[in-house]
Design an enzyme around this catalytic site. Sequence first.
Site, PDB file in Angstrom:
ATOM      1  CG  ASP A 309      -2.087  -0.896   1.165  1.00 36.18           C
ATOM      2  OD1 ASP A 309      -2.115  -1.718   0.230  1.00 36.18           O
ATOM      3  OD2 ASP A 309      -2.979  -0.809   2.029  1.00 36.18           O
ATOM      4  CG  HIS A 441     -24.338 -30.137 -14.302  1.00 33.93           C
ATOM      5  ND1 HIS A 441     -24.905 -28.881 -14.420  1.00 33.93           N
ATOM      6  CD2 HIS A 441     -25.357 -31.007 -14.039  1.00 33.93           C
ATOM      7  CE1 HIS A 441     -26.206 -28.981 -14.249  1.00 33.93           C
ATOM      8  NE2 HIS A 441     -26.515 -30.255 -14.007  1.00 33.93           N
TER       9      HIS A 441
END
Length: 462
Positions: A309, A441
């Site tokens: 940061d 799936h």
Amino acid sequence: MSDSFDLIVIGAGPGGYVAAIRASQLGLKAAVIEREQKLGGTCLRVGCIPSKALLETTELYEQSKEHFAERGLIAGDVTFDIPKMMSHKDGVVAQLDGGIQGLLRKNKVERFFGHGKLLGQGRVEVTTESGAQQLSAKHILVATGSVSTAFPGMEPDGDRIGTSTEALSWPEVPTHLVVIGAGVIGLELGTVWRRLGAKVTVLEYLPRILPGTDSQVAKEAQKILEKQGMEFHLGTKVQKVSSDGKSCTVEVEGADAIKCDRVLIAVGRRPCTDNLGLDVAGVVCDKRGFIQINSSYQTTAAGVYAIGDVVGGAMLAHKAEEEGIACVEKIATGHGHVNYGAIPGVIYTSPEIASVGETEDALKERGHNYKVGRFTFAANGRARAAGHMEGFVKILADAETDRVLGVHIIGAHAGELIAEAAVAMEFGASSEDLARTCHAHPTLAEAVKEAAMAVDKRAIHS
Ligand code: NAD
């Protein structure tokens, strides 16, 4: 304890402690200086982790209130216990802090407790209440992170007017919480307190929420959050915030003042460079206060590096980690790399919002020729079974090469689903690659495959 090292890291946040461990793996004698008792930086102490603990807990609560009955679950009158909720959160933080302490020990990284300050010429001073100590190192890495920012007239008072730090530990649910700033922090913590019963009003200066996020996704997010009860006042400039110890007054430009009992200031963060000795060491910052670095994370002072940061860019823990590793690898081996085009971002609202790569707005603005495929979770079997029908997956691909340029997901578990997109982009995949990859799936991930198929208008279930 030694006082001479190959690498001294100032700041043991996700960027700093990870860099120190990697340095040790590469054979460097490494130390970290951290002034807080707990390691892990903002992310672990007062950011990502405690907010996720509260978000997970309050989501369970909301699920029990809003969705159990429709599925035939009878839970009675579920209530909550704030002190217990907070102690669970604090317990998670303590466990992970212990984990980092253990990792540093295992990797023989020395830990110094106190405030670190550059003295120049490879020297660092560590100060605690009981005195100061000098250390020296061939390489010094500044990883001091960022702190919440506020504008004049809206300073936090540590009580009724708080930043994200205080909003993670309020002792009771506000009756009316005003959030200043519709960014990531405002929406995540606003969600926590709304779920527990607070009226939440979000005041945002810009005409949209979540600046920087794909605007179609941000619009969808606003619609969903409003449906959940969050109120937005966009294009609203806050001028002054005050409190009499019980209630607060929020003065806005051109409209009536708003009365509430708590205010969350979430208008961004600034680099944490206070009392670091940058001047003495010859480390130059840019106009916004971020430490200037080159592509090897070197500052303007020989032997001093900076990451995370404090150097600007996306203020994300995982970006800091990547930079910490790349910086140390460059020091030790001459090679290290961060692909800034494939850093995912996740916003932990409900549903989650996740993205990687370019937004559609940026592509339009640049006049880039692109194709877009979209698939809604309402058409996904697993999402229906789980009751998570909101949101969609959007894939942006280059019109000529089909290379994936950006992926944006708003929907349940978007933060997990985005990893597939980040891997695809890291490997330079085309939308065809994603579309032809077999997805199990029923899974939410099938929505990513269908969105990739939709890029060439061949999605099956839409
Ligand atoms: P932000 O920059 O994301 O949002 C701040 C918002 O405040 C902006 O929308 C801005 O327009 C608005 N604003 C500024 N001044 C205002 C004013 N006077 N009145 C009304 N609105 C005003 O900042 P944040 O939410 O505080 O987050 C800080 C940083 O921490 C960000 O970089 C964010 O990415 C990071 N963070 C990330 C996560 C995550 O990855 N999940 C979580 C928390 C924080």
